[in-house]
Design an enzyme around this catalytic site. Structure first.
Site, PDB file in Angstrom:
ATOM      1  N   LYS A 266     -10.326   6.334 -63.671  1.00 53.47           N
ATOM      2  CA  LYS A 266      -9.184   7.326 -63.554  1.00 53.47           C
ATOM      3  C   LYS A 266      -9.596   8.376 -62.463  1.00 53.47           C
ATOM      4  O   LYS A 266     -10.124   8.362 -61.767  1.00 53.47           O
ATOM      5  CB  LYS A 266      -9.144   8.398 -65.014  1.00 53.47           C
ATOM      6  CG  LYS A 266      -9.821   7.777 -65.977  1.00 53.47           C
ATOM      7  CD  LYS A 266      -9.385   8.656 -67.785  1.00 53.47           C
ATOM      8  CE  LYS A 266      -9.610   8.006 -68.918  1.00 53.47           C
ATOM      9  NZ  LYS A 266     -11.020   7.740 -69.207  1.00 53.47           N
TER      10      LYS A 266
ATOM     11  N   ASP B  53     -15.279   3.051 -71.110  1.00 50.60           N
ATOM     12  CA  ASP B  53     -14.052   3.911 -70.108  1.00 50.60           C
ATOM     13  C   ASP B  53     -14.532   5.644 -69.467  1.00 50.60           C
ATOM     14  O   ASP B  53     -15.891   6.244 -69.745  1.00 50.60           O
ATOM     15  CB  ASP B  53     -12.735   4.791 -71.042  1.00 50.60           C
ATOM     16  CG  ASP B  53     -12.362   5.897 -71.399  1.00 50.60           C
ATOM     17  OD1 ASP B  53     -11.097   5.308 -70.749  1.00 50.60           O
ATOM     18  OD2 ASP B  53     -12.678   6.968 -70.553  1.00 50.60           O
TER      19      ASP B  53
ATOM     20  N   TYR C 219     -15.885  12.291 -63.960  1.00 48.67           N
ATOM     21  CA  TYR C 219     -17.103  12.411 -65.377  1.00 48.67           C
ATOM     22  C   TYR C 219     -18.149  12.426 -64.343  1.00 48.67           C
ATOM     23  O   TYR C 219     -19.418  12.853 -65.134  1.00 48.67           O
ATOM     24  CB  TYR C 219     -16.811  11.515 -65.767  1.00 48.67           C
ATOM     25  CG  TYR C 219     -15.698  10.850 -67.172  1.00 48.67           C
ATOM     26  CD1 TYR C 219     -14.820  12.303 -67.208  1.00 48.67           C
ATOM     27  CD2 TYR C 219     -15.982  10.334 -67.829  1.00 48.67           C
ATOM     28  CE1 TYR C 219     -14.097  12.039 -68.468  1.00 48.67           C
ATOM     29  CE2 TYR C 219     -14.430   9.764 -68.696  1.00 48.67           C
ATOM     30  CZ  TYR C 219     -13.219  11.223 -68.861  1.00 48.67           C
ATOM     31  OH  TYR C 219     -12.088  10.946 -69.164  1.00 48.67           O
TER      32      TYR C 219
ATOM     33  N   HIS D 220      -5.195  10.531 -64.194  1.00 50.21           N
ATOM     34  CA  HIS D 220      -5.777  11.521 -64.839  1.00 50.21           C
ATOM     35  C   HIS D 220      -4.911  11.915 -65.734  1.00 50.21           C
ATOM     36  O   HIS D 220      -4.914  12.855 -66.853  1.00 50.21           O
ATOM     37  CB  HIS D 220      -7.574  12.035 -64.713  1.00 50.21           C
ATOM     38  CG  HIS D 220      -8.476  12.388 -65.719  1.00 50.21           C
ATOM     39  ND1 HIS D 220     -10.139  11.684 -65.223  1.00 50.21           N
ATOM     40  CD2 HIS D 220      -8.732  11.909 -66.814  1.00 50.21           C
ATOM     41  CE1 HIS D 220     -10.384  12.514 -66.525  1.00 50.21           C
ATOM     42  NE2 HIS D 220      -9.486  12.656 -66.988  1.00 50.21           N
TER      43      HIS D 220
ATOM     44  N   PRO E 114     -11.412  11.297 -80.543  1.00 46.79           N
ATOM     45  CA  PRO E 114     -10.980  10.878 -81.564  1.00 46.79           C
ATOM     46  C   PRO E 114     -11.896  11.834 -82.175  1.00 46.79           C
ATOM     47  O   PRO E 114     -10.989  11.734 -83.406  1.00 46.79           O
ATOM     48  CB  PRO E 114     -10.895   9.478 -81.657  1.00 46.79           C
ATOM     49  CG  PRO E 114     -12.829   9.260 -80.486  1.00 46.79           C
ATOM     50  CD  PRO E 114     -12.264  10.124 -80.061  1.00 46.79           C
ATOM     51  N   LEU E 115     -13.225  12.335 -81.949  1.00 48.78           N
ATOM     52  CA  LEU E 115     -13.653  12.931 -83.435  1.00 48.78           C
ATOM     53  C   LEU E 115     -13.309  15.033 -82.931  1.00 48.78           C
ATOM     54  O   LEU E 115     -14.245  15.892 -83.047  1.00 48.78           O
ATOM     55  CB  LEU E 115     -14.680  13.228 -83.232  1.00 48.78           C
ATOM     56  CG  LEU E 115     -15.824  11.221 -82.687  1.00 48.78           C
ATOM     57  CD1 LEU E 115     -17.358  10.744 -83.538  1.00 48.78           C
ATOM     58  CD2 LEU E 115     -15.211  10.237 -83.653  1.00 48.78           C
ATOM     59  N   GLY E 116     -12.569  14.943 -81.617  1.00 49.31           N
ATOM     60  CA  GLY E 116     -12.258  16.188 -81.314  1.00 49.31           C
ATOM     61  C   GLY E 116     -13.276  16.415 -80.693  1.00 49.31           C
ATOM     62  O   GLY E 116     -14.071  18.098 -80.672  1.00 49.31           O
TER      63      GLY E 116
ATOM     64  N   TRP F  43      -8.686   9.733 -76.759  1.00 47.71           N
ATOM     65  CA  TRP F  43      -9.564  10.352 -76.305  1.00 47.71           C
ATOM     66  C   TRP F  43     -10.070  11.628 -76.860  1.00 47.71           C
ATOM     67  O   TRP F  43      -9.154  11.769 -77.818  1.00 47.71           O
ATOM     68  CB  TRP F  43      -9.174  10.909 -74.731  1.00 47.71           C
ATOM     69  CG  TRP F  43      -8.298  12.139 -74.506  1.00 47.71           C
ATOM     70  CD1 TRP F  43      -7.346  12.255 -73.480  1.00 47.71           C
ATOM     71  CD2 TRP F  43      -9.193  13.776 -74.074  1.00 47.71           C
ATOM     72  NE1 TRP F  43      -6.502  13.062 -73.140  1.00 47.71           N
ATOM     73  CE2 TRP F  43      -7.860  14.364 -73.473  1.00 47.71           C
ATOM     74  CE3 TRP F  43     -10.180  14.644 -74.387  1.00 47.71           C
ATOM     75  CZ2 TRP F  43      -7.654  15.301 -73.578  1.00 47.71           C
ATOM     76  CZ3 TRP F  43      -9.826  15.998 -74.791  1.00 47.71           C
ATOM     77  CH2 TRP F  43      -8.785  16.192 -74.019  1.00 47.71           C
TER      78      TRP F  43
ATOM     79  N   ILE G  26     -23.554   5.107 -81.627  1.00 52.30           N
ATOM     80  CA  ILE G  26     -22.864   4.459 -81.706  1.00 52.30           C
ATOM     81  C   ILE G  26     -22.406   2.956 -82.636  1.00 52.30           C
ATOM     82  O   ILE G  26     -21.416   2.502 -82.001  1.00 52.30           O
ATOM     83  CB  ILE G  26     -23.994   3.670 -79.806  1.00 52.30           C
ATOM     84  CG1 ILE G  26     -23.877   4.866 -78.723  1.00 52.30           C
ATOM     85  CG2 ILE G  26     -23.002   2.873 -79.142  1.00 52.30           C
ATOM     86  CD1 ILE G  26     -24.321   5.196 -77.752  1.00 52.30           C
TER      87      ILE G  26
ATOM     88  N   GLU H 191     -23.256   3.130 -85.554  1.00 49.07           N
ATOM     89  CA  GLU H 191     -22.046   3.162 -86.166  1.00 49.07           C
ATOM     90  C   GLU H 191     -20.137   3.879 -86.449  1.00 49.07           C
ATOM     91  O   GLU H 191     -19.373   3.750 -86.703  1.00 49.07           O
ATOM     92  CB  GLU H 191     -22.262   5.218 -86.946  1.00 49.07           C
ATOM     93  CG  GLU H 191     -21.789   6.571 -87.825  1.00 49.07           C
ATOM     94  CD  GLU H 191     -22.257   7.194 -88.294  1.00 49.07           C
ATOM     95  OE1 GLU H 191     -23.403   7.524 -87.970  1.00 49.07           O
ATOM     96  OE2 GLU H 191     -21.725   8.390 -88.359  1.00 49.07           O
TER      97      GLU H 191
END
Ligand code: A2P
Length: 280
Positions: free
Chosen positions: A78, A48, A53, A111, A195-197, A193, A243, A245
């Site tokens: 995007k 993604d 970016y 986006h 996902p781990l904050g 987006w 990556i 993990e």
């Protein structure tokens, strides 16, 4: 979901590998090239990126150097906010393809929704360009990002094609339940987006306690939690060990009770970006 090869199926029949490799905040250059190559070597097939970016060239190089057939990869990019509108979207898409050195992308996303005066028409015009790109076979499926229910409802007044995806900020403490329910009711896949904050959740004591009981890291817990909520996580990392993990989340299942506990967590932290308030 039992492995990285499993997929979510879009409302136009396209399969999206169930964990995407995020590249937000990964700068253009060898770090990005190597992270993408490493992720693909580790088994990720879904990458993604986004115009803003500023790493599409490196992402494209990582893809080219991976040795994996293009058709076995799923690539998202995007459209940036300053390029909305029919003609400028078509131009921006060409530019992204050139940077990525690809003939097509699998998923193209708006986006952010326009949110100032005239936003409905701007989003509708932009979406018309997305439909053109789709009909021309230059993108396999089209969607939106950071759209709330009212943005999607407005789009549907003129859309011929229903968006297949809404990519939103989604992590423990910020699960945007209304948007999630709306997307499910409209057969749209929710991609998560941060996902781990963006790493802000990793020291949370309650998440640590739950993760400890499954002998996994908080990062793995968050990623698994996304999957069990039927959302598609996009964890970002440039660190080889992480990556690996983040892809190793298929040998444990969170109990209903733990899912409920995590679903009920109050806000722990996040980007703070609200689609109707941002001014970029
Ligand atoms: P890095 O890229 O330096 O490895 P998000 O996907 O929610 O945006 O979070 C990305 C952030 O979390 C990045 O700072 C990334 O650091 C870090 N991160 C990603 N995976 C892990 C992990 N498994 N353990 C700890 N930190 C992680």
């Amino acid at each position: 979901m039992k492995s990285l090869n499993e997929t979510f199926k879009t409302n136009n029949g396209i399969e999206i590998p169930c964990i995407g490799f995020g590249t937000w905040q990964t700068p253009e250059g060898p770090l990005a090239v190597n992270a993408v190559k490493y992720a693909i070597k580790a088994g990720y097939r879904h990458i993604d990126t986004a115009d803003i970016y500023q790493n599409e060239e490196s992402v494209g190089q990582g893809i080219a150097q991976s040795g994996i057939k293009r058709s076995d990869l799923f690539i998202t990019t995007k459209l940036w906010n300053s390029k909305r509108g029919y003609e400028s979207t078509l131009k921006a898409f060409d530019q992204s393809l050139r940077k990525l050195k690809l003939e097509y992308v699998d998923l193209y996303l708006i986006h952010w929704p326009a949110n100032k005066a005239g936003w409905e028409k701007i989003n509708a015009d932009t979406w018309r360009a997305f439909e053109t790109l789709y009909k021309d076979g230059r993108v396999r499926t089209i969607g939106v990002s950071n759209f709330l229910a009212h943005h999607i409802e407005s789009l549907l007044h003129t859309a011929e094609i229903l968006p297949s995806v809404d990519q939103i900020e989604f992590h423990p403490g910020y699960m945007q339940a209304d948007t999630l329910a709306f997307c499910k009711a409209h057969h749209m896949i929710v991609e998560a987006w941060s996902p781990l904050g963006s790493g802000r959740l990793l020291e949370n004591l309650q998440l640590k306690e739950i993760a400890g009981r499954y002998a996994v890291s908080v990062a793995q817990l968050c990623i698994r939690w996304c999957l069990q909520n039927e959302t598609l996580p996009l964890p970002k990392s440039v660190t080889p060990q992480r990556i690996l993990e983040n892809a190793d989340v298929f040998n444990f299942t969170l109990s209903d009770a733990d899912m409920q506990t995590i679903n009920g967590l109050p806000y722990i932290g996040g980007s703070g970006l609200h689609p109707d308030k941002i001014d970029f």
